[in-house]
Motif scaffolding. Structure first.
Motif, PDB file in Angstrom:
ATOM      1  N   PHE B 384      57.067  39.080  16.895  1.00  0.00           N
ATOM      2  CA  PHE B 384      55.614  38.908  16.836  1.00  0.00           C
ATOM      3  C   PHE B 384      55.127  38.114  18.046  1.00  0.00           C
ATOM      4  CE2 PHE B 384      51.882  36.499  15.168  1.00  0.00           C
ATOM      5  CZ  PHE B 384      51.063  37.561  14.843  1.00  0.00           C
ATOM      6  N   ILE B 492      54.215  48.226  13.865  1.00  0.00           N
ATOM      7  CA  ILE B 492      54.025  47.933  12.439  1.00  0.00           C
ATOM      8  C   ILE B 492      55.252  47.349  11.734  1.00  0.00           C
ATOM      9  CG2 ILE B 492      53.260  48.931  10.257  1.00  0.00           C
ATOM     10  CD1 ILE B 492      52.165  51.296  11.991  1.00  0.00           C
ATOM     11  N   MET B 493      55.199  46.049  11.478  1.00  0.00           N
ATOM     12  CA  MET B 493      56.402  45.370  10.999  1.00  0.00           C
ATOM     13  C   MET B 493      56.040  44.344   9.936  1.00  0.00           C
ATOM     14  SD  MET B 493      58.826  42.964  13.349  1.00  0.00           S
ATOM     15  CE  MET B 493      57.500  41.784  13.539  1.00  0.00           C
ATOM     16  N   GLU B 494      56.804  44.329   8.885  1.00  0.00           N
ATOM     17  CA  GLU B 494      56.589  43.347   7.838  1.00  0.00           C
ATOM     18  C   GLU B 494      57.037  41.973   8.326  1.00  0.00           C
ATOM     19  OE1 GLU B 494      58.655  44.330   4.236  1.00  0.00           O
ATOM     20  OE2 GLU B 494      57.966  42.526   3.206  1.00  0.00           O
ATOM     21  N   LEU B 495      56.287  40.929   7.961  1.00  0.00           N
ATOM     22  CA  LEU B 495      56.746  39.564   8.213  1.00  0.00           C
ATOM     23  C   LEU B 495      57.215  39.012   6.875  1.00  0.00           C
ATOM     24  CD1 LEU B 495      53.876  38.323  10.560  1.00  0.00           C
ATOM     25  CD2 LEU B 495      56.234  38.760  11.226  1.00  0.00           C
TER      26      LEU B 495
END
Lengths: 75, 715
Positions: B384, B492-495
């Protein structure tokens, strides 16, 4: 208004996802469907990507990806 | 005795890997799915008289066949038709996880849900009515806490129960709304009439939904591409009613059900304050602190990976080239073996084994840390923070870590590419790593800079590091537009919340990686070491300039003439540098006839040697920890060799010396890198690409540097 333009700390409802390809499918798979309320948590130190909260979890996406998401602000 | 195949599926970050470890433990076998770098874990389990063949599918958010992971998972479920599916669900995030579950239920295969992180959900104030969830879905739901092995036994018994009473556990068909169900019914009727054999081959509800969505892969596979107009016709009333496209209509329907079930079975106490993850992220992802914190963590990782593991690597090297080589030599003498055989065994074979084993502490310790970072959730934050920079080179934020690690050694970089999410990013990043100047190249720079640029030595060495980075950027841009164009990656990535991975999980994973390195890469490295020994030593006993290596050196040396160094000595040294770049120096020393100082062999007994090995291991432990707490990094140390410097000053001009350094920086990665690359990606093709790139690019770059320098009158 686009999701990429929403300032941190604000809430908005998804109206529509423009574009039609893989990106849209991916975003919808992650829960970004019309009607969903999203919250912009923060912007990365260098201005991109952004972090949002949707369906109670945290998701980051680039601004050029958030651009296809049309929203209306919720006060 | 009955045997069944059980597929384990789930979203990323649901603790699926930990659960698999808790279920299978050491029976777990880790490999890759054919042709890709996606990990495949399998295990055979025994539950009373039932044998379970457990297959772990990649973590996915949906079964839409877009990413590599999704294609693998979907293909396995459709083509291998497992008897049962375990869906691992994150209890703290039920709604999004249900989306995948709904897609799985469309397949009509019996499902058991592992409602994982049940304890964390409780702590966060979620109350989940498990019975209501079971009733709503018509499947068995088992609460689990994978990190503590809770619910694992119950899960396996539920699997057995369902497998033995399939008829009692047919998953419910969830109603997607009048209009959609109507469309599905119509489509099914048409298929029954016109294409019954296709309908028979696939789960019917899944097939109809996929066709309705216009899933290209399914259309192609079933050979039904020509029914597109029929599909249009069936879709039309839907599109008219909802005034939206079909993807949105179906995603909406599924999420509608997920939302409904979630509302029905989950109670949440009012959220009073931000949780631990949110508070920590306020600091870790802070506008001003985010980058400094990232750099500090990278520095610590670097410190542990190289400075801590360094003494252990030295210890392994010492034991092999010391005691083991010595006692082998003594034994061979006792057997009156000929000199050449002794040299083959000690320099070729034992040396080759040493070359592999020296990497074990480094790769082991590094895999442990990188898995810890990944499992803790920090790696997603690192991506991020760094994505803005890496994105401008066409890379993903996560690429930063493999590249930085490359300054220590390019080999762990290959393993670090595993943190990237797509095959494209993994390959692209791995191909750029050799541009990053690793510590093995430093001794070469130090020697040449000392011999030719005394006062400006440090600046010259810096310029090489910078040049490597510049080349990586250029190469990345070029590869993006050639070999790797067309594959548009998304971020698009989950944290995920911060979590502590279990020690057991870290150890199992690290061990699997080491085993993989030893078997898959180690064998090739050993074979290659022996080959190099042969080239250096045949015909046996001739002078240095008559060996096979020197002859090859003489043949290829004209290639280097435009680069400023066409002596056979230089090209032979470069050839041996393929083994490891620092060997360039020792080859030159040998060729120029500088005697390396022989370490005085003490007369010791076998017992004394064993004792020394143990004592030196103790020293290694001590030094490892001492290095951790000293600021200076031991990675970048190099020895001085004065005799060699004088000889080099006669053989090179300052410009050709600089050109030579540039070439050493950029040409063929070392053999350990090459074979690890092949092993990790399971393909010779990527190694071929790497060798091609790192033949042409360094030649061109060095050509520009040398000829440019001459034009500027520096030669």
């Amino acid at each position: 208004m686009k999701l990429s333009e929403l300032k941190p700390g604000n809430r908005a409802k998804i109206v529509r996802l423009k574009s039609s390809d893989f990106l849209k499918r991916r975003l919808m798979d992650m829960g970004l469907v019309p009607g969903e309320v999203v919250y912009v948590e923060k912007v990365a130190p260098l201005g991109d990507p952004i972090e949002i909260v949707v369906k109670n979890y945290h998701l980051s996406l680039r601004k050029n990806e958030a651009e296809i998401i049309e929203i209306e602000e919720v006060k | 005795m009955k045997r069944i195949t059980v597929a384990v599926i789930g979203n990323p970050n649901t603790g699926k890997s930990t659960l698999i470890n808790a279920i299978a433990g050491t029976r777990l076998q880790v490999g890759n799915w054919p042709g890709v770098t996606v990990e495949k874990k399998t295990a055979f389990l025994q539950v009373e008289d039932l044998t379970i063949n457990l297959v772990d599918l990649p973590g996915v958010y949906s079964l839409n066949p877009y990413t590599q992971e999704e294609i693998i998972a979907r293909d396995f479920l459709i083509k291998e038709k497992p008897d049962l599916i375990i869906d691992v669900v994150d209890a703290t995030n039920l709604e999004r996880n249900l989306y995948l579950l709904l897609q799985i239920l469309e397949l009509g295969i019996p499902v058991v849900m592992a409602l994982n992180m049940f304890d964390e959900a409780k702590r966060k104030g979620y109350e989940i009515d498990v019975n209501a969830l079971e009733n709503a879905l018509g499947i068995k739901v088992i609460p689990t806490v994978a990190t503590r092995g809770k619910g694992v036994k119950e899960l396996l018994f539920a699997v057995k129960e369902v497998a033995e009473n399939k008829n009692a556990y047919i998953p419910q068909t969830l109603n997607y709304g009048k209009e959609i169900e109507e469309a599905l019914k119509n489509l099914k009727k048409r298929l029954e009439k016109d294409y019954p054999q296709v309908l028979q081959r696939y789960p019917s509800r899944w097939l109809c939904l996929s066709l309705l969505e216009g899933d290209e892969a399914v259309l192609k596979e079933t050979g039904l591409t020509y029914i597109k107009s029929l599909l249009e016709e069936i879709r039309r009333p839907l599109i008219n009613t909802f005034n939206d496209d079909i993807d949105t209509i179906l995603a909406d329907a599924r999420y509608g059900i997920a939302r409904g079930i979630n509302k029905e079975v989950v109670r949440k106490k009012e959220k009073l304050e931000p949780d631990f993850t949110e508070r920590l992220d306020k600091i870790v992802l802070n506008r001003f602190l985010g980058i400094p914190i990232f750099l500090t963590i990278m520095w610590i990782v670097f410190k542990i990976a190289f400075d801590f593991s360094g003494p252990f690597c030295d210890w392994v090297d010492g034991v092999i080239s010391g005691a083991i080589a010595k006692w082998t030599s003594i034994s061979l003498d006792a057997l009156h073996s000929p000199e050449w055989l002794k040299s083959l065994i000690i320099d070729g074979i034992i040396g080759g084994v040493g070359a592999v084993l020296v990497f074990v502490p480094l790769i082991g310790i590094f895999m442990f840390i990188i898995t810890l970072l990944e499992g803790s959730g920090y790696l997603a934050r690192a991506a991020f923070v760094m994505d803005r920079i890496m994105h401008s080179f066409g890379l993903h934020g996560r690429s930063f870590i493999p590249l930085v690690i490359g300054f220590g050694c390019n080999v762990p970089s290959i393993y670090a590419t595993r943190v990237l999410e797509t095959e494209r990013d993994r390959k692209l990043t791995a191909l750029l790593c050799p541009c990053i100047s690793c510590s093995a190249r430093l001794p070469v720079y130090v020697l040449f800079a000392g011999a030719f640029f005394a006062k400006y030595g440090a600046t010259v060495i810096w310029s090489l590091y910078i040049l490597g980075i510049i080349i990586a950027v250029i190469l990345g841009t070029i590869l993006n537009k050639t070999f790797y164009k067309g594959m548009k990656p998304v971020f698009i990535m989950e944290l995920p919340p911060y979590r502590m991975p279990t020690f057991k999980y870290l150890m199992i994973y690290t061990w699997e990686k080491l085993k993989h390195f030893l078997i898959k890469a180690g064998t090739f490295i050993l074979a290659f070491s022996i080959l190099i020994w042969v080239l250096l030593n045949i015909p046996y006993g001739v002078p240095k300039d008559q060996t096979a290596l020197a002859r090859i050196g003489k043949v290829i040396s004209p290639v280097f003439a435009p680069l400023g160094f066409d002596s056979w000595e230089a090209s032979s040294a470069l050839l041996t540098g393929i083994v490891a770049k620092e060997i360039v120096i020792s080859t030159m020393a040998q060729i120029y006839g500088i005697q390396e100082e022989e370490e005085a062999q003490e007369r010791t007994t076998f017992r004394n040697d064993i004792k020394n090995i143990l004592v030196s291991f103790g020293e290694a432990v001590k030094n490892g920890f001492r290095n951790l707490f000293t600021l200076k990094s031991g990675v970048f140390e190099a020895e001085e060799e004065n005799g060699l410097k004088n000889r080099l000053q006669n053989a090179f001009t300052p410009l050709s010396a600089y050109a030579f350094m540039v070439f050493v920086l950029l040409y063929w990665p070392c053999m350990v890198f090459a074979f690890t690359l092949r092993a990790e990606f399971g393909s010779w093709k990527i190694l071929g690409q790497a060798l091609l790139i790192y033949t042409i690019m360094p030649w061109l770059t060095t050509f520009i540097v040398y000829q440019g320098g001459r034009l500027l009158g520096l030669g």
